[in-house]
Design an enzyme around this catalytic site. Structure first.
Site, PDB file in Angstrom:
ATOM      1  N   LYS A   1       2.455 -26.935  -4.877  1.00 27.52           N
ATOM      2  CA  LYS A   1       3.066 -27.368  -6.136  1.00 27.52           C
ATOM      3  C   LYS A   1       3.023 -28.894  -6.132  1.00 27.52           C
ATOM      4  O   LYS A   1       2.661 -29.492  -5.121  1.00 27.52           O
ATOM      5  CB  LYS A   1       4.517 -26.878  -6.241  1.00 27.52           C
ATOM      6  CG  LYS A   1       5.365 -27.167  -4.997  1.00 27.52           C
ATOM      7  CD  LYS A   1       6.745 -26.522  -5.054  1.00 27.52           C
ATOM      8  CE  LYS A   1       6.716 -25.038  -4.795  1.00 27.52           C
ATOM      9  NZ  LYS A   1       7.084 -24.234  -5.932  1.00 27.52           N
ATOM     10  N   ARG A   2       3.387 -29.517  -7.240  1.00 29.09           N
ATOM     11  CA  ARG A   2       3.413 -30.982  -7.230  1.00 29.09           C
ATOM     12  C   ARG A   2       4.348 -31.481  -6.135  1.00 29.09           C
ATOM     13  O   ARG A   2       5.356 -30.839  -5.820  1.00 29.09           O
ATOM     14  CB  ARG A   2       3.867 -31.503  -8.603  1.00 29.09           C
ATOM     15  CG  ARG A   2       2.823 -31.416  -9.689  1.00 29.09           C
ATOM     16  CD  ARG A   2       1.561 -32.203  -9.350  1.00 29.09           C
ATOM     17  NE  ARG A   2       1.739 -33.624  -9.484  1.00 29.09           N
ATOM     18  CZ  ARG A   2       1.276 -34.376 -10.490  1.00 29.09           C
ATOM     19  NH1 ARG A   2       0.557 -33.820 -11.441  1.00 29.09           N
ATOM     20  NH2 ARG A   2       1.481 -35.665 -10.549  1.00 29.09           N
ATOM     21  N   LYS A  10      11.437 -30.689  -5.017  1.00 28.17           N
ATOM     22  CA  LYS A  10      10.795 -29.452  -4.544  1.00 28.17           C
ATOM     23  C   LYS A  10      10.908 -29.307  -3.016  1.00 28.17           C
ATOM     24  O   LYS A  10      10.580 -28.280  -2.456  1.00 28.17           O
ATOM     25  CB  LYS A  10       9.333 -29.411  -4.997  1.00 28.17           C
ATOM     26  CG  LYS A  10       9.211 -29.306  -6.535  1.00 28.17           C
ATOM     27  CD  LYS A  10       7.776 -29.235  -6.976  1.00 28.17           C
ATOM     28  CE  LYS A  10       7.582 -29.281  -8.480  1.00 28.17           C
ATOM     29  NZ  LYS A  10       7.881 -28.012  -9.162  1.00 28.17           N
ATOM     30  N   LYS A  35       3.362 -15.982  -9.339  1.00 25.99           N
ATOM     31  CA  LYS A  35       1.979 -15.689  -8.943  1.00 25.99           C
ATOM     32  C   LYS A  35       1.936 -15.156  -7.505  1.00 25.99           C
ATOM     33  O   LYS A  35       1.221 -14.198  -7.200  1.00 25.99           O
ATOM     34  CB  LYS A  35       1.111 -16.944  -9.067  1.00 25.99           C
ATOM     35  CG  LYS A  35       0.894 -17.366 -10.509  1.00 25.99           C
ATOM     36  CD  LYS A  35       0.410 -18.811 -10.640  1.00 25.99           C
ATOM     37  CE  LYS A  35       0.571 -19.293 -12.077  1.00 25.99           C
ATOM     38  NZ  LYS A  35       0.461 -20.738 -12.207  1.00 25.99           N
ATOM     39  N   HIS A  63      11.724 -27.997 -20.699  1.00 26.49           N
ATOM     40  CA  HIS A  63      11.141 -27.600 -19.410  1.00 26.49           C
ATOM     41  C   HIS A  63      11.771 -28.258 -18.195  1.00 26.49           C
ATOM     42  O   HIS A  63      11.323 -28.011 -17.084  1.00 26.49           O
ATOM     43  CB  HIS A  63       9.646 -27.928 -19.389  1.00 26.49           C
ATOM     44  CG  HIS A  63       8.808 -26.971 -20.171  1.00 26.49           C
ATOM     45  ND1 HIS A  63       8.519 -25.701 -19.733  1.00 26.49           N
ATOM     46  CD2 HIS A  63       8.208 -27.082 -21.383  1.00 26.49           C
ATOM     47  CE1 HIS A  63       7.768 -25.079 -20.632  1.00 26.49           C
ATOM     48  NE2 HIS A  63       7.564 -25.898 -21.636  1.00 26.49           N
ATOM     49  N   THR A 120       6.524 -21.091 -12.067  1.00 23.96           N
ATOM     50  CA  THR A 120       5.660 -19.938 -12.338  1.00 23.96           C
ATOM     51  C   THR A 120       4.773 -19.651 -11.130  1.00 23.96           C
ATOM     52  O   THR A 120       4.284 -18.538 -10.976  1.00 23.96           O
ATOM     53  CB  THR A 120       4.789 -20.164 -13.589  1.00 23.96           C
ATOM     54  OG1 THR A 120       4.187 -21.460 -13.506  1.00 23.96           O
ATOM     55  CG2 THR A 120       5.608 -20.060 -14.864  1.00 23.96           C
TER      56      THR A 120
END
Length: 837
Positions: free
Chosen positions: A564-565, A570, A676, A378, A672
């Protein structure tokens, strides 16, 4: 702006969820009252909302139990191959509404509660999220369970029943504060304890090599108590099981402790055993090499394998008689899927069981093990890879270390034979890292011990290049997916309904049918309907935000969302730089027609991740300045969404216009959340990273806002050398933004508060924020321009929704089933419990 419809009124208009039969409603009311009086022993006069929620949960659960028992009987009669999905995380969220959707009960329950004078939405809000995961990996596991049940696979999720899940996040004076997530304090109506299947798990001790094999002796025992949660498929009457293990101390005390002080201490020491299932480690994409964590990993694996082998040996429903002893058939009846490296211990544990307990020879056992196990990788971030110190292993799991050494010896013999004389390759491919402290590389163990390795596209070329060159047949790519039940039908019923009006309801189990929406891209009525649903969702979310954040939201502004985290890769910081740049532009030309934006950023920072916590503080500080600037007014607002979790995602995502997916190319394994947003009618601004690449393929790159470096550009910049100062000196707006952060413009009381962040961005930024800044700002200008043309914006939205078919977890699981597990999915329905057989 008209007031949004209440949920009750809206559901009245919706057919997708199944019509409420009158008898159904009457039965539900009777059962609800029965549970209130007899299960909970409550009187209507003293019951509170939580009591009503529990009564409703038990009422809905009644509809599951018969299906659950019948499903398990069906599996024992048919004796299909079973898949065991082992994961240290299952981020399930709430269960009630999802169960009602999958059983077609939602309208009937809604009507029953309405007739009883109760508000369904208020009752749903009483349920605690099952937050047994950190982010993507745990939520993917939850979507996979839904899809496995919906595709009729004999599947079991196995994990840990953490007493405390992912922490609750509060923002206090702009800082993240963590609170324990005591999600079980009122009980959990969805689980069933199964003490009859309790299993012993061993730790510590030593090994004895005897003539009849190896014995692991003098161990400490912890008991694993299983709790089962039903997992219903979508309207097929199949109910699978998620079994979560809870740690219990054994009853026996060592007699020598029975002196006056020792007895008390012995009882207190039981806590040490039970700590194993106490709390979820709150790290996402970061490895923390603590003994307790390794204990958790072995605990779930050992208990699960005992369960798998018990079920393999006993093939009659409700029987305990051994009917199967030939382990050569194990790979034909059992598939074990390892969700990342956390359950990697399944490989040496299966070898220990087969060799030490079942007395198979090594070669036979190894063949069985490899054919049974498969592994999904992952992440590519080096700090996320699990590498356990050998010393810890030899102390905690001495027999397993011996087995890993033997696996490695044989593996390296094969490597040496395939690549003679390549000593450096032997070092790179070894399961044991010898540099510095000796460590076991768990990803290498998973690759060697599995017959299939699912790696995100192209990652194996640089992450596991050596292994790929040696065994290319093992490596494959399965794009991740999301369940359309939770992430469309349940969280966005208005959108599901207008889609069903155009193409029927079959898309809910076959998301590829969304392609048919391309026929409606120019249909004025459909464009109007899509825009109307989005506006209703925004109005509803604006009310929620105003209640919780006391900030007046302009519901006509663009809802620009990044949830998101919080992690440097990110690049929430890139988003911050755009916010500041946009703010500065509005301040410079206050009379210009600016596209109004409400920027929302949400996510949790791992408690020990200092930089991530500083990023949250920066976001809140920017919000404090911008939200109180009268010149800006409602043209720009910045909100940090507190305590982002599954339940908040279900509200925020359907209301979003713009989805920020802006990680540095080559760092996000898949993502993911991006899927969404796409399914719920938001447009994506993103880099060519993770699943964004495939989203652009499916919807057409022109229907996303793609910017920034590609993977090749990042590699080229690495070779040339990334110098942040060059961008800082060349781009005046970037320089202004950085100077404002560094000079205390956003933290006037503590001018040096963000010096560390600026220093990191200027001198050691692994994720090259400045390199993508210019292109990101230009891309955001295109976003603003398009948002001013609602019709063209909505057309792009429709292209995106129509391109979502690939991103169903049903498709992902069907591929896993056929190409990894050797199983065939089915859309057959089981008869309902009240049907005549």
């Amino acid at each position: 702006m008209s007031k949004p419809l209440s949920d009750h009124d809206r559901k009245k208009q919706i057919s997708v969820r199944g019509l409420a039969g009158v008898e159904n409603v009457t039965d539900l009311k009777q059962n609800f009252n029965r549970h209130l009086h007899f299960t909970l022993v409550k009187d209507r006069n003293v019951a509170n909302k939580r009591d009503y929620y529990f009564a409703l949960a038990h009422t809905v659960r009644d509809h599951l139990v018969g299906r659950w028992i019948r499903t398990q009987q069906h599996y024992y009669e048919k004796d299909p191959k079973r898949v065991y999905y082992i994961s240290l995380e299952f981020y399930m969220g709430r269960t009630l509404q999802n169960t009602m959707v999958n059983l077609a009960l939602e309208n009937a329950c809604d009507e029953a509660m309405y007739q009883l004078g109760l508000d369904m939405e208020e009752l749903e809000d009483m349920e605690e999220d099952a937050g047994l995961g950190n982010g993507g990996l745990g939520r993917l596991a939850a979507c996979f369970l839904d899809s496995m049940a919906s595709l009729g696979l004999a599947a079991y999720g196995y994990g840990i029943r953490y007493e405390f899940g992912i922490f609750n996040q509060r923002i206090v004076n702009g800082w993240q504060v963590e609170e324990a997530d005591d999600w079980l304090r009122y009980g959990n109506p969805w689980e069933k304890a199964r003490p009859e299947y309790m299993r012993p798990v061993h730790f510590y001790g030593r090994t004895e090599h005897q003539s009849d094999g190896v014995k692991w002796v003098d161990t400490q025992v912890v008991l694993a108590l299983p709790y089962d949660t039903p997992v219903p498929g979508y309207r097929n009457n199949i109910v699978n099981t998620m079994r979560l293990w809870s740690a219990k101390a054994p009853c026996e005390f060592n007699l020598k402790d029975f002196n006056v002080g020792g007895y008390i201490q012995a009882v207190l020491d039981r806590n040490l055993a039970e700590n194993i299932s106490r709390v979820l480690y709150p790290n996402d994409n970061f490895f923390e090499g603590k003994e307790l964590r390794l204990k958790q990993e072995y605990f779930v694996v050992s208990a699960t394998l005992q369960d798998i082998i018990r079920r393999f040996k006993v093939s009659k429903f409700g029987s305990r008689e051994v009917t199967r002893t030939d382990f050569s058939k194990l790979p034909d009846k059992v598939a074990i899927q390892l969700n990342d490296t956390h359950p990697a211990m399944a490989i040496p544990e299966l070898m220990r069981v087969l060799v030490d307990s079942e007395k198979l020879n090594w070669e036979t056992a190894w063949d069985i093990c490899v054919r049974t196990c498969a592994y999904t990788n992952h992440t590519v971030l080096p700090e996320a890879l699990e590498r356990w110190p050998v010393d810890l292993f030899s102390h905690l799991l001495p027999r397993h270390l011996e087995i890993i050494y033997e696996i490695n010896r044989r593996h390296l013999e094969k490597v040496a034979a395939a690549f003679p004389g390549d000593v450096d390759r032997l070092r790179r491919m070894s399961l044991i890292e010898e540099v510095g402290q000796k460590r076991v590389n768990m990803a290498h163990l998973c690759i060697v011990g599995s017959h299939a390795v699912n790696v995100v596209k192209n990652f194996f070329f640089f992450s596991f290049k050596d292994f790929y060159e040696m065994e290319p047949h093992k490596f494959q790519n399965k794009t991740n997916g999301i369940t359309p039940r939770r992430w469309l039908v349940m969280c966005n019923p208005g959108l599901a309904e207008i889609i069903a009006e155009r193409i029927g309801e079959d898309f809910i189990r076959d998301l590829d049918q969304l392609q048919r929406l391309r026929d409606f891209v120019d249909d004025e009525a459909f464009i109007r309907d899509v825009a109307k649903v989005k506006q209703e969702n925004k109005l509803k979310f604006a009310v929620h935000l105003e209640e919780h954040y006391k900030v007046k939201i302009n519901p006509n502004s663009m809802f620009d969302v990044q949830v998101k985290r919080i992690h440097e890769y990110k690049r929430q910081l890139l988003n911050c730089l755009h916010i500041i740049t946009y703010y500065n532009r509005i301040k410079r030309e206050p009379n210009k027609q600016w596209t109004p934006r409400t920027v929302m950023i949400g996510g949790k920072a791992a408690p020990g991740y200092h930089t991530a916590k500083m990023i949250i503080r920066l976001i809140t500080a920017i919000g404090e300045v911008i939200n109180h600037d009268p010149v800006v007014g409602d043209r720009l607002k910045v909100i940090f969404l507190e305590n982002y979790r599954v339940t908040l995602a279900e509200k925020a995502i359907p209301a979003s216009d713009l989805s920020e997916q802006i990680s540095t190319a080559g760092t996000e394994a898949s993502g993911t959340g991006n899927m969404k947003f796409m399914l719920n009618g938001a447009l994506t601004i993103g880099t060519m990273d993770g699943a964004n690449v495939e989203m652009a393929e499916e919807a057409g790159e022109g229907n996303l806002f793609i910017f920034g470096m590609r993977v090749d550009d990042v590699d080229a910049l690495d070779k040339k050398g990334y110098h942040a100062e060059e961008y800082y000196n060349r781009l005046p707006e970037l320089k202004q933004a950085i100077d404002q952060i560094a000079g205390g413009f956003f933290s006037p009381k503590q001018p040096d508060l963000f010096k560390e962040i600026v220093n990191m961005l200027m001198h050691h930024d692994r994720f090259k924020v400045f390199a993508d800044y210019e292109d990101y700002i230009k891309c955001q200008e295109k976003v603003n321009a398009l948002y001013k043309n609602p019709k063209e914006w909505t057309k792009k939205v429709i292209y995106n929704i129509a391109g979502c078919g690939k991103f169903s977890s049903d498709r992902t699981i069907a591929q896993y089933a056929r190409e990894i597990w050797g199983m065939e999915p089915t859309l057959e329905k089981l008869p309902a419990p009240d049907d005549k057989q």
